[in-house]
Design an enzyme around this catalytic site. Structure first.
Site, PDB file in Angstrom:
ATOM      1  N   CYS A 291       1.055  -1.137  -0.130  1.00 17.79           N
ATOM      2  CA  CYS A 291       0.083  -0.108   0.168  1.00 17.79           C
ATOM      3  C   CYS A 291       0.823   1.171  -0.080  1.00 17.79           C
ATOM      4  O   CYS A 291       1.001   1.866   1.014  1.00 17.79           O
ATOM      5  CB  CYS A 291      -0.776   0.054   1.056  1.00 17.79           C
ATOM      6  SG  CYS A 291      -1.879  -1.360   1.420  1.00 17.79           S
ATOM      7  N   ALA A 293       1.561   4.353  -1.786  1.00 13.71           N
ATOM      8  CA  ALA A 293       1.368   5.757  -2.131  1.00 13.71           C
ATOM      9  C   ALA A 293       1.013   6.637  -0.845  1.00 13.71           C
ATOM     10  O   ALA A 293       0.384   6.003   0.042  1.00 13.71           O
ATOM     11  CB  ALA A 293       0.377   5.930  -3.397  1.00 13.71           C
ATOM     12  N   ASP A 315      -0.322   0.184  -5.348  1.00 10.66           N
ATOM     13  CA  ASP A 315      -1.685   1.258  -4.797  1.00 10.66           C
ATOM     14  C   ASP A 315      -2.621   1.276  -5.334  1.00 10.66           C
ATOM     15  O   ASP A 315      -2.638   1.115  -6.802  1.00 10.66           O
ATOM     16  CB  ASP A 315      -0.991   2.505  -4.349  1.00 10.66           C
ATOM     17  CG  ASP A 315      -1.743   3.118  -3.122  1.00 10.66           C
ATOM     18  OD1 ASP A 315      -1.098   3.014  -1.966  1.00 10.66           O
ATOM     19  OD2 ASP A 315      -2.640   3.698  -3.512  1.00 10.66           O
ATOM     20  N   CYS A 414       0.500   3.801  11.227  1.00 10.88           N
ATOM     21  CA  CYS A 414       0.583   5.179  12.041  1.00 10.88           C
ATOM     22  C   CYS A 414      -0.350   5.158  13.081  1.00 10.88           C
ATOM     23  O   CYS A 414      -0.752   6.589  13.375  1.00 10.88           O
ATOM     24  CB  CYS A 414       0.724   6.496  11.019  1.00 10.88           C
ATOM     25  SG  CYS A 414      -0.571   6.533   9.846  1.00 10.88           S
TER      26      CYS A 414
END
Length: 477
Positions: A291, A293, A315, A414
């Protein structure tokens, strides 16, 4: 003839319109002028279309003020709205307030309460803006409410909720005082405890650090960049990662000096750099970024291949892949990156990939990057986590189909939420007993390794974005 208003501060007009656009979903609360020298003009075009006039052009000081005011006003929105509502004569005055007037008041409240700007100037400027952009009556309302605020601030009697009652009541009070959604506050108190949750919210509300990665593949070193930063009078801090440093102010100077535009360095948080360390790219390897981009991790992995090997960047978003391709040209990495437009879930069924390593940096809540993404806290909801964890499971299962025996799969986010991090890994291992957790002791400093052997950066503890990574290996049999 352009309709230029000399009385209204350009930063105030641009900030007001930017806040309106953010609220309507047409803009982000990111750094103004990040994408080049024309963005200041673009912002002024929005001002003219929205307010009916232009101001003088933005200078560097204006740009800094817009960035500070927009980011701060978005972060403190819940707190500011509580104060505004408290100072309106009737609740209906607040609930029926037109969006432009509300943004003007939010800016005034933020400047007085959080930036401690001279109150007389703030009142005068915001009243002028309301009168010119709306009507004289709107200016009178702004004048009355802001003057009430000034009196309360001077007597140290701002109307704040009290921390009392049951857990829900206390969470609501904390959510208002520290300006976060109630569901986030309750969740963090559950997992972290109230004291640590407050520290986290304070971190999210502070001016963020920006991580910068030096493009060593193009032959630059940190010492080269530090010399230029000193010439530009930009304060910086070194990082435990060799290719990184960080700044809190001075991004405009770096942009204007062309350091990003020339591919000398790029904006990338150290937490993302550590995720690449967990992958541990080596010259000659093939790595698939599932994944990819807009490509920050793909580019860093490619640079560490030292011209030998390949990063396949998959992506689903073609537009974001174009950003990756452009950045690869800028950083002289075209020969070691191949962009592939596809949904990983479909790609894994159609293809047999022979890569040595896979990075699956999944779409997530972003709860680890709230200090930089000021608007994200208001765009995330508890229901999103259920949808995201389902997607994360699907992507993990798809990636597993591509990993050969002995191959490595790094799962990363994140986020700081256990459901998206440890929870997904444990669920995956139950579904895929052919995988196991591989130690990362030699790859990242001990301070970043959790009890379960995963990489985890804690925003409060490590002063960087929150991130998570697990290194998984497929058995040979």
């Amino acid at each position: 003839m352009q309709n230029i208003n000399e009385e209204i501060s350009p930063h105030r007009a641009v900030a007001t319109v930017r806040l309106l656009r953010i609220e309507k979903g047409g803009a982000f609360a990111g750094l103004l002028n990040e994408k080049g020298k024309n963005s200041g003009k673009n912002e002024m075009d929005y001002v003219e279309r929205t307010l009916g006039f232009r101001t003088r052009e933005l200078d560097d000081r204006d740009i800094r003020l817009v960035t500070e005011i927009v980011g701060g006003t978005v972060r403190w929105r819940r707190y500011l709205d509580h104060l505004i509502l408290s100072l309106c004569n009737k609740e209906k005055v607040f609930t029926d307030m037109e969006p432009l007037l509300l943004q003007i008041l939010r800016i005034g409240f933020f400047e007085i309460v959080k930036l401690n700007m001279p109150s007389y100037a703030v009142v005068d400027e915001n009243v002028k803006l309301a009168k010119v952009a709306l009507r004289p009556g709107a200016g009178n309302l702004v004048n009355g409410i802001l003057r009430k605020l000034v009196l309360l601030k001077e007597s140290d009697s701002l109307p704040l909720p009290k921390l009392e009652g049951d857990d829900r009541s206390r969470a609501r009070a904390l959510a208002t005082i520290y300006s976060h959604p109630v569901w986030m506050v309750r969740r963090w108190i559950k997992y972290l405890g109230q004291e640590e949750a407050v520290r986290l919210m304070n971190w999210n509300n502070a001016d963020p650090y920006f991580g910068i990665r030096v493009n060593t593949w193009k032959g630059y070193t940190r010492a080269d960049i530090f010399s230029q930063l000193e010439d530009l009078k930009v304060d910086y801090e070194t990082s435990v990662l060799d290719d990184f440093f960080r700044i809190r102010t001075g991004m405009q100077a770096i942009i204007h000096a062309g350091l990003l535009e020339k591919g000398i360095c790029s904006v990338q948080d150290e937490s993302a750099g550590f995720v690449v360390s967990v992958v541990d790219p080596q010259p000659g390897e093939t790595i698939t970024d599932c994944c990819a981009a807009p490509g920050g991790k793909s580019l860093y992995m490619a640079s560490r291949l030292q011209g030998q090997g390949m990063v396949y960047a998959i992506d689903i978003n073609e537009g974001r892949l174009r950003i990756l391709r452009d950045a690869a040209k800028l950083q002289d990495l075209v020969g070691v990156i191949t962009a592939i437009h596809s949904d990983l879930r479909a790609y894994s069924i159609r293809n047999i990939v022979k890569s040595d390593k896979f990075l699956l940096d999944v779409p997530c809540s972003g709860l680890g990057v709230l200090s930089k993404r000021a608007d994200l806290r208001w765009n995330r909801h508890l229901e999103d986590l259920k949808e995201l964890t389902r997607l994360q499971d699907e992507l993990l299962d798809a990636a597993a189909l591509l990993v050969k025996p002995g191959g490595v799969l790094v799962y990363s986010t994140c986020s700081i939420d256990p459901d998206e991090n440890e929870g997904r890994v444990m669920s995956f291992l139950q579904r895929h007993p052919e995988f196991s957790v591989q130690p990362i002791n030699r790859l990242v400093p001990p301070d970043f390794i959790s009890e379960d052997g995963f990489y985890f950066s804690n925003p409060v503890k490590h002063c960087m974005d929150g991130a998570f990574a697990a290194r998984l290996v497929r058995s040979l049999s």
